[in-house]
Design an enzyme around this catalytic site. Structure first.
Site, PDB file in Angstrom:
ATOM      1  N   SER A  79       0.853  -1.250  -0.095  1.00  0.00           N
ATOM      2  CA  SER A  79      -0.081   0.195   0.046  1.00  0.00           C
ATOM      3  C   SER A  79       0.819   1.322  -0.108  1.00  0.00           C
ATOM      4  CB  SER A  79      -1.016  -0.109   1.430  1.00  0.00           C
ATOM      5  OG  SER A  79      -1.897   0.869   0.942  1.00  0.00           O
TER       6      SER A  79
ATOM      7  N   ASP B 289      -2.154   6.425  -3.488  1.00  0.00           N
ATOM      8  CA  ASP B 289      -1.197   5.833  -2.837  1.00  0.00           C
ATOM      9  C   ASP B 289      -0.706   4.707  -3.764  1.00  0.00           C
ATOM     10  OD1 ASP B 289      -3.282   4.000  -2.369  1.00  0.00           O
ATOM     11  OD2 ASP B 289      -2.238   3.396  -0.535  1.00  0.00           O
TER      12      ASP B 289
ATOM     13  N   ASP C 168      -0.924   1.489  -4.290  1.00  0.00           N
ATOM     14  CA  ASP C 168      -1.907   0.596  -4.717  1.00  0.00           C
ATOM     15  C   ASP C 168      -3.227   1.128  -5.207  1.00  0.00           C
ATOM     16  OD1 ASP C 168      -2.890   0.604  -2.115  1.00  0.00           O
ATOM     17  OD2 ASP C 168      -3.308  -1.225  -2.051  1.00  0.00           O
TER      18      ASP C 168
ATOM     19  N   ASP D  10      -5.681   2.424  -3.207  1.00  0.00           N
ATOM     20  CA  ASP D  10      -6.925   2.199  -2.669  1.00  0.00           C
ATOM     21  C   ASP D  10      -7.333   3.504  -1.755  1.00  0.00           C
ATOM     22  OD1 ASP D  10      -5.036   1.542  -0.832  1.00  0.00           O
ATOM     23  OD2 ASP D  10      -6.067  -0.095  -0.097  1.00  0.00           O
TER      24      ASP D  10
END
Length: 455
Positions: A104, A243, A245, A247
């Site tokens: 992440s 960010d 990834d 999400d």
């Protein structure tokens, strides 16, 4: 190995090439997950695997594939895609399991493995515990004729892109809007600028040159300064900061001011409630969301349901209660009318839709309430110890809660990903706030025997 010792609040995470983020553990974890999802013994099971742009993703992708195919799972490799794309494609491609390889918002030297069930939602604590129980045993491999296959899916990213555009109001366009999008050199570096351009925006892309080592490096939702400067320099109407990834999202208005997840959720909740779209008049957020959000929503007749920290717990509460909007202060925005997990791109599109439909600039939409002053400090502790269980710490916490009664709140929790105790308080009286946090931190630090860290 009982319960959940490998899994944290968001899958398995750690430093790449160190336990538990090693190729050997990934292979075993893939085999355990494969055995868990292939309990009926048939050879029709499939798993989709996505990843972000970390160099270690290649290593973990190959190891997971080996473990999964060894138990008979057929693997579909998506390559670099956002985490929400894995949730979407798991369901769309009728897979039994989805896996996202990502840490992440963490730096490149970390990585993680997140699991999604067949409906595209992250696995429950109970399912993760069962996988860990399988991991602790000898895992039965498939017979030679039942070993799984693996293949690349080249258009998975663009299937997600087409889906993302369907969440934008039909017939609307972004013509005349200049949008800075910071992709954090991560998973959305291709898809986010493309979707915005196809909807008509003039796009200023940042963080779109990943090299395997620069993900989240002074860019993206945890470092929005560069995007904020770009918004002002280019005279852009909006900045969207994702960010690694994709999400999470932070929104930047035309003045360069950053709006966090609490402000974004407040806007969406107000608009959805007014349109009759907000299920049961409820927004779901975690215990970390600002007290100002709760007060603001109450003034609009909207209820705030709080959960433990982690977008997975937000989603679980939403599913139990039948609610359709939730998220975290950190920028996870979950809209189950559209998606099964936090989706930074979709949240950015919904914010743009609000701009287009209202005719208002971002600055008029992005700051919905005044934050109650909030202070967060972290105390590191030695693994295997529990400073919170010691009487002096419990006494300091009780005294702090008594001092804040009626004028603020105190939250003490352990991090789900590293040995930190997080001490967070909110209070309109900033002097009292500082005193209360300092007292609790001092007590925890003495018990832990380690220095305090910045919040």
């Amino acid at each position: 190995m009982s319960g959940r010792t490998i899994f944290g609040t968001d899958g398995v995470r750690g430093r790449a090439n160190s336990y538990p983020m090693t190729a050997g553990m990934a292979l075993k974890l893939g085999a355990a997950a494969g055995r868990y999802f292939r309990r009926d013994g048939t050879d029709k099971h499939r798993v989709v695997i996505g990843k972000d742009t970390r160099r270690s993703g290649y290593m973990l992708e190959n190891a997971l594939t080996a473990g999964l195919t060894s138990t008979g799972m057929n693997v579909l490799l998506l390559g670099p895609v956002p985490t929400p794309a894995v949730g979407f494609l798991t369901r769309s491609m009728r897979a039994d399991l989805g896996i996202m390889i990502s840490a992440s918002h963490n730096p490149h030297h970390d990585n993680g493995i997140k699991f999604f069930g067949p409906e595209g939602f992250k696995l429950s604590d109970e399912a993760e515990a069962e996988i860990e129980a399988i991991l602790a045993r000898e895992i039965d491999p498939a017979q030679p004729e039942n070993i799984g296959s693996a293949r690349r899916i080249d258009d998975g990213l663009w299937r997600y892109a087409e889906f993302a555009k369907t969440t934008f109001p039909a017939g609307r366009r972004l013509d005349g809007l200049k949008v800075v999008v910071d992709c954090a050199n991560g998973a959305a570096y291709k898809v986010a600028p493309e979707v915005l351009w196809e909807l008509g925006a003039e796009v200023v892309p940042l963080g779109v040159k990943p090299n395997g080592l620069n993900i989240n490096d002074k860019c993206g939702s945890t470092h929005p300064e560069a995007a904020a400067a770009a918004v002002v320099a280019h005279g852009a109407h909006l900045g969207i900061c994702l960010d690694g990834d994709a999400d999470r999202v932070m929104i930047i208005d035309e003045t360069g001011t950053v709006a966090d997840g609490d402000q974004i959720m407040a806007l969406f909740a107000e608009r959805w409630a007014k349109a009759g779209r907000l299920q049961a008049g409820t927004l779901v957020a975690t215990v970390m969301s600002n007290l100002g959000l709760e007060k603001h929503l109450a003034g609009h007749g909207i209820r705030l349901e709080r959960t433990a920290v982690g977008d997975r717990y937000v989603v679980e509460a939403m599913r139990r209660g039948g609610w359709n909007l939730g998220g975290e202060q950190s920028g996870h925005i979950v809209m189950t009318d559209f998606c099964t997990t936090g989706d930074g791109l979709l949240a950015g599109l919904q914010f743009l839709a609000a701009m287009v439909e209202s005719g208002q600039p971002a600055s008029a939409l992005a700051q919905r309430f005044d934050r109650v002053p909030q202070l967060l400090q972290n105390v590191r502790y030695a693994a295997g110890t529990d400073p919170l269980a010691l009487p002096p710490v419990a006494s300091a916490i009780a005294e702090a809660e008594a001092r804040l009664a009626g004028c603020g709140r105190l939250l003490i929790r352990k991090s789900g990903t590293e040995p930190l105790i997080r001490v967070m308080a909110e209070c309109e009286d900033e002097a009292l706030l500082a005193e209360v946090v300092a007292a609790v931190v001092a007590a925890v630090t003495r018990a832990a025997g380690t220095p305090v860290e910045a919040g």
